[in-house]
Write an enzyme that holds these catalytic residues in place. Structure first.
Site, mmCIF file in Angstrom:
data_model
loop_
_atom_site.group_PDB
_atom_site.id
_atom_site.type_symbol
_atom_site.label_atom_id
_atom_site.label_comp_id
_atom_site.label_asym_id
_atom_site.label_seq_id
_atom_site.Cartn_x
_atom_site.Cartn_y
_atom_site.Cartn_z
ATOM 1 N N GLU A 126 -87.530 14.896 -5.546
ATOM 2 C CA GLU A 126 -86.141 14.430 -5.719
ATOM 3 C C GLU A 126 -86.030 13.052 -5.077
ATOM 4 O O GLU A 126 -86.945 12.599 -4.390
ATOM 5 C CB GLU A 126 -85.173 15.394 -5.025
ATOM 6 C CG GLU A 126 -85.193 16.789 -5.617
ATOM 7 C CD GLU A 126 -84.232 17.738 -4.912
ATOM 8 O OE1 GLU A 126 -83.447 17.273 -4.046
ATOM 9 O OE2 GLU A 126 -84.272 18.931 -5.238
ATOM 10 N N ASP A 239 -102.115 23.099 -3.573
ATOM 11 C CA ASP A 239 -103.469 23.389 -3.070
ATOM 12 C C ASP A 239 -104.430 23.626 -4.239
ATOM 13 O O ASP A 239 -105.590 23.227 -4.205
ATOM 14 C CB ASP A 239 -103.476 24.661 -2.212
ATOM 15 C CG ASP A 239 -102.886 24.429 -0.818
ATOM 16 O OD1 ASP A 239 -102.673 23.265 -0.439
ATOM 17 O OD2 ASP A 239 -102.629 25.437 -0.122
ATOM 18 N N GLN A 278 -128.248 -9.933 -8.131
ATOM 19 C CA GLN A 278 -128.180 -8.873 -7.121
ATOM 20 C C GLN A 278 -126.739 -8.559 -6.696
ATOM 21 O O GLN A 278 -126.415 -7.407 -6.395
ATOM 22 C CB GLN A 278 -129.018 -9.275 -5.899
ATOM 23 C CG GLN A 278 -129.389 -8.092 -5.042
ATOM 24 C CD GLN A 278 -130.268 -8.483 -3.885
ATOM 25 O OE1 GLN A 278 -130.005 -9.475 -3.186
ATOM 26 N NE2 GLN A 278 -131.331 -7.741 -3.674
ATOM 27 N N GLU A 363 -98.809 14.043 -6.498
ATOM 28 C CA GLU A 363 -99.262 15.321 -5.915
ATOM 29 C C GLU A 363 -99.566 15.187 -4.421
ATOM 30 O O GLU A 363 -100.511 15.786 -3.907
ATOM 31 C CB GLU A 363 -100.426 15.905 -6.718
ATOM 32 C CG GLU A 363 -99.954 16.311 -8.103
ATOM 33 C CD GLU A 363 -100.854 17.252 -8.844
ATOM 34 O OE1 GLU A 363 -101.481 18.113 -8.213
ATOM 35 O OE2 GLU A 363 -100.916 17.143 -10.079
ATOM 36 N N THR A 365 -99.055 11.867 -1.472
ATOM 37 C CA THR A 365 -99.737 10.581 -1.252
ATOM 38 C C THR A 365 -101.028 10.804 -0.451
ATOM 39 O O THR A 365 -101.171 11.823 0.233
ATOM 40 C CB THR A 365 -98.853 9.622 -0.433
ATOM 41 O OG1 THR A 365 -98.639 10.219 0.858
ATOM 42 C CG2 THR A 365 -97.516 9.357 -1.106
HETATM 43 N N1 COS Z 1 -100.098 27.026 2.029
HETATM 44 C C1 COS Z 1 -99.342 28.011 2.530
HETATM 45 N N2 COS Z 1 -98.334 27.791 3.396
HETATM 46 C C2 COS Z 1 -98.109 26.532 3.774
HETATM 47 C C3 COS Z 1 -98.866 25.456 3.298
HETATM 48 C C4 COS Z 1 -99.909 25.742 2.380
HETATM 49 N N3 COS Z 1 -100.667 24.785 1.871
HETATM 50 N N4 COS Z 1 -98.413 24.309 3.846
HETATM 51 C C5 COS Z 1 -97.388 24.654 4.651
HETATM 52 N N5 COS Z 1 -97.199 25.994 4.607
HETATM 53 C C6 COS Z 1 -96.212 26.777 5.340
HETATM 54 C C7 COS Z 1 -96.378 26.550 6.838
HETATM 55 O O1 COS Z 1 -97.307 27.463 7.388
HETATM 56 C C8 COS Z 1 -94.968 26.807 7.352
HETATM 57 O O2 COS Z 1 -94.756 28.199 7.406
HETATM 58 P P1 COS Z 1 -93.886 28.848 8.592
HETATM 59 O O3 COS Z 1 -92.472 28.427 8.338
HETATM 60 O O4 COS Z 1 -94.107 30.306 8.439
HETATM 61 O O5 COS Z 1 -94.429 28.289 9.876
HETATM 62 C C9 COS Z 1 -94.091 26.268 6.224
HETATM 63 O O6 COS Z 1 -94.905 26.293 5.058
HETATM 64 C C10 COS Z 1 -93.624 24.851 6.513
HETATM 65 O O7 COS Z 1 -94.783 24.070 6.741
HETATM 66 P P2 COS Z 1 -94.765 22.689 7.530
HETATM 67 O O8 COS Z 1 -93.977 22.859 8.803
HETATM 68 O O9 COS Z 1 -96.159 22.183 7.631
HETATM 69 O O10 COS Z 1 -93.891 21.807 6.521
HETATM 70 P P3 COS Z 1 -93.505 20.291 6.554
HETATM 71 O O11 COS Z 1 -92.096 20.183 6.108
HETATM 72 O O12 COS Z 1 -93.913 19.647 7.853
HETATM 73 O O13 COS Z 1 -94.383 19.654 5.333
HETATM 74 C C11 COS Z 1 -96.263 18.795 4.144
HETATM 75 C C12 COS Z 1 -95.705 19.773 5.214
HETATM 76 C C13 COS Z 1 -96.155 17.348 4.540
HETATM 77 C C14 COS Z 1 -97.730 19.195 4.038
HETATM 78 C C15 COS Z 1 -95.555 19.030 2.802
HETATM 79 O O14 COS Z 1 -94.245 18.557 2.868
HETATM 80 C C16 COS Z 1 -96.256 18.343 1.638
HETATM 81 O O15 COS Z 1 -97.253 18.834 1.123
HETATM 82 N N6 COS Z 1 -95.724 17.199 1.214
HETATM 83 C C17 COS Z 1 -96.213 16.520 0.027
HETATM 84 C C18 COS Z 1 -95.568 17.105 -1.161
HETATM 85 C C19 COS Z 1 -96.105 16.543 -2.415
HETATM 86 O O16 COS Z 1 -97.264 16.740 -2.750
HETATM 87 N N7 COS Z 1 -95.252 15.852 -3.151
HETATM 88 C C20 COS Z 1 -95.627 15.293 -4.389
HETATM 89 C C21 COS Z 1 -94.716 15.747 -5.453
HETATM 90 S S1 COS Z 1 -95.130 17.225 -6.160
HETATM 91 S S2 COS Z 1 -96.189 16.663 -7.687
#
Ligand code: COS
Length: 384
Positions: A126, A239, A278, A363, A365
Site C-alpha cells: 500500500e 519465503d 583481456q 518482493e 527490497t
Molecule cells: N515466517 C513466519 N512467521 C514470520 C515470518 C516468516 N518468514 N516473518 C515474521 N514472522 C512472524 C514473527 O515471528 C512475528 O510473530 P510473533 O508476533 O508471534 O512474534 C510476526 O510475524 C511479526 O514479525 P516481525 O516482528 O519480524 O515483523 P516486522 O513488522 O518487524 O517485519 C519484515 C518484518 C521486515 C521481515 C517484514 O515486514 C517484511 O518481510 N517486509 C518486506 C515485505 C515485502 O516483501 N514487501 C514487498 C511487497 S510484497 S510483493
C-alpha cells in the site's frame, strides 16, 4: 554445469526455452515499447500446462514443485523479464491458497489456475506499507456472513488482468501484525475497482495497478486460514516465492551475458574482435562465474524448500539478494561490454538492464532481505 536435472525437469526446461525463443523473443521489444500485457504468451504457457507446474495433481496441476517453477521462470527471464514477472506473480498470488487455503478453496480455485484459465495477483503493498508490511491499512470488517473490505492496494503485479486476488488486510487494528487477515477477492465483485495503471522503467509488458476496495463485500468463506493469520500468510508466501525472484535474476543475467558474449566475438576494434582483449575477457569471466554461483545457490535453496524444510526464511532471502544483486551487475556490465550498441534499443541488453532493477526492489527490497538474513543469524546464534 550439470545440475543433474531429472528427465522431467529437462523436458520443462526445453519446453520453456522453446516458448521463450519462439514466442517471447520475437515480441519482447514491441511489448516493452507498447507496455502491452503478454496475453498471447500467457495463452501459450497455459496450453503447455505450465501454469499447473507447482500445483498438486489432485487439483489439476502437474504436481511438480518450486524447483521446476524456478527452471521455467529462469528460461522465460532469459528472454523477457516482463513476461516472466507476469508468470511468476501468478505463482506468488497462488501460494496463499496453496499453503493456507481450505480444501474447498483449493478445489474451487486451483484447477482454473492450473489450467491458466484465471490469472492470480498478490496484494500486500500500500502507499504506506512496502518494506513495513505490517503497516497496511486496508481493513476487512466482519459483518454477518460477509467481510467488508475498504482501502487501496498499490503497485499490484497482474492488477486489472488477474481474475483472482489474494489480499492482505487488517481485521483488528489493535493487534498489529497479528491483526492481519488474508482473503480471496474475485474480479467483478461489487465495490472492487482498478485504479491507476503505472508507467514503469522496466518490466513494461507486465501490468502494475492500484486495487481499490470501496465497501467491497465478500463471503466470509473467502478468508484464507483464519483471522489474525494474514501476516504469516504473507511472510510464508514470500519465503516460498523469493527463490523464484532469484531465478529471474539468473535468467536475465544469462540472457544479457549471452548477448554480450556474442557481440564481443563480432565487434572489431583495433583490428581484432573485442573478446581478444583481456579487459573484456575478465569482465566476461566474472559475469559467467557470478551467474553460475547464483544459479547454484538458487537451485540449492529451491531443492531445500522442496525437501519440506520448515525454516526457509533465511535461505530464500539469501537466494533472492545474491542472485538479484548479481543480475544488476551483470546486465550493467553487458551494456558496458557492448558500449554504444549496448545503450541502444536496437539491442536487448538496455531493456534487460532496465528490467533487472526491479528485482532488487520487489518482493522485499534487498536491504530488507539483509535484515531478514541478519535476524535469522541472530536467532540461530542465540540458540547455540
Ligand atoms: N515466517 C513466519 N512467521 C514470520 C515470518 C516468516 N518468514 N516473518 C515474521 N514472522 C512472524 C514473527 O515471528 C512475528 O510473530 P510473533 O508476533 O508471534 O512474534 C510476526 O510475524 C511479526 O514479525 P516481525 O516482528 O519480524 O515483523 P516486522 O513488522 O518487524 O517485519 C519484515 C518484518 C521486515 C521481515 C517484514 O515486514 C517484511 O518481510 N517486509 C518486506 C515485505 C515485502 O516483501 N514487501 C514487498 C511487497 S510484497 S510483493
Amino acid at each position: 554445469m550439470d545440475y543433474f536435472l531429472t528427465e522431467d525437469q529437462i523436458m520443462i526446461q526445453d519446453l520453456t526455452r522453446q516458448i521463450a525463443e519462439e514466442k517471447v523473443i520475437p515480441v519482447r521489444e514491441e511489448l516493452d515499447e507498447k507496455e502491452e500485457f503478454p496475453w498471447e504468451v500467457m495463452n501459450v504457457l497455459a496450453q503447455s500446462d505450465l501454469f499447473g507446474l507447482f500445483i498438486p495433481e489432485e487439483y489439476g496441476g502437474l504436481g511438480k514443485s518450486g524447483f521446476e517453477l524456478c527452471i521455467a521462470v529462469e528460461e522465460l527471464s532469459k528472454a523477457c523479464l516482463g513476461v516472466s514477472t507476469t508468470y511468476a506473480a501468478n505463482a506468488l498470488g497462488t501460494y496463499p491458497i496453496l499453503l493456507f487455503g481450505s480444501e474447498e478453496q483449493k478445489k474451487k480455485y486451483l484447477p482454473d489456475i492450473a489450467a491458466g484459465r484465471r490469472l492470480v495477483a498478490f496484494a500486500l503493498t500500500e502507499a504506506n506499507a512496502g518494506s513495513d508490511a505490517a503497516g497496511i491499512q486496508t481493513t476487512a470488517k466482519h459483518e454477518g456472513d460477509e467481510y467488508v473490505l475498504n482501502g487501496t492496494k498499490q503497485w499490484i503485479t497482474n492488477g486489472g488482468e488477474a481474475e483472482i486476488y489474494t489480499v492482505i488486510t487488517i481485521t483488528d487494528k489493535s493487534k498489529g501484525a497479528r491483526g492481519a487477515s488474508a482473503f480471496i477477492v474475485e474480479k467483478g465483485t461489487p465495490g472492487f475497482h482498478f485504479g491507476k495503471k503505472e508507467k514503469k522503467m522496466g518490466i513494461r509488458a507486465s501490468s502494475t495497478r492500484e486495487l481499490i476496495f470501496d465497501n467491497c463485500r465478500i463471503p466470509k468463506e473467502n478468508i484464507i486460514g483464519k483471522e489474525g493469520l494474514g501476516f504469516i500468510v504473507a511472510m510464508r508466501t514470500l519465503d516460498n516465492s523469493r527463490t523464484g525472484v532469484g531465478a529471474q535474476g539468473v535468467g536475465v543475467a544469462q540472457g544479457a551475458f549471452d548477448e554480450a558474449l556474442k557481440f564481443s566475438r563480432q565487434r572489431i576494434q583495433f583490428g581484432h574482435p573485442i573478446i581478444s582483449f583481456q579487459a573484456v575477457q575478465h569482465m566476461l569471466a566474472d559475469m559467467a562465474t557470478e551467474i553460475e554461483a547464483s544459479r547454484a545457490l538458487v537451485y540449492a535453496v529451491a531443492r531445500y524448500i522442496d525437501s519440506g524444510a520448515r525454516d526457509i526464511t533465511k535461505e530464500s532471502a539469501m537466494a533472492k539478494v545474491y542472485a538479484t544483486d548479481m543480475a544488476m551487475r551483470v546486465t550493467t556490465n553487458a551494456v558496458q561490454v557492448m558500449g554504444g550498441s549496448g545503450y541502444m534499443r536496437e539491442y536487448p541488453v538496455e531493456k534487460m538492464m532496465r528490467d533487472a532493477k526491479i528485482l532488487q526492489i520487489y518482493e522485499g527490497t534487498n536491504q530488507i532481505q539483509r535484515n531478514v538474513i541478519a535476524q535469522a543469524l541472530i536467532k540461530e546464534a542465540a540458540k547455540k
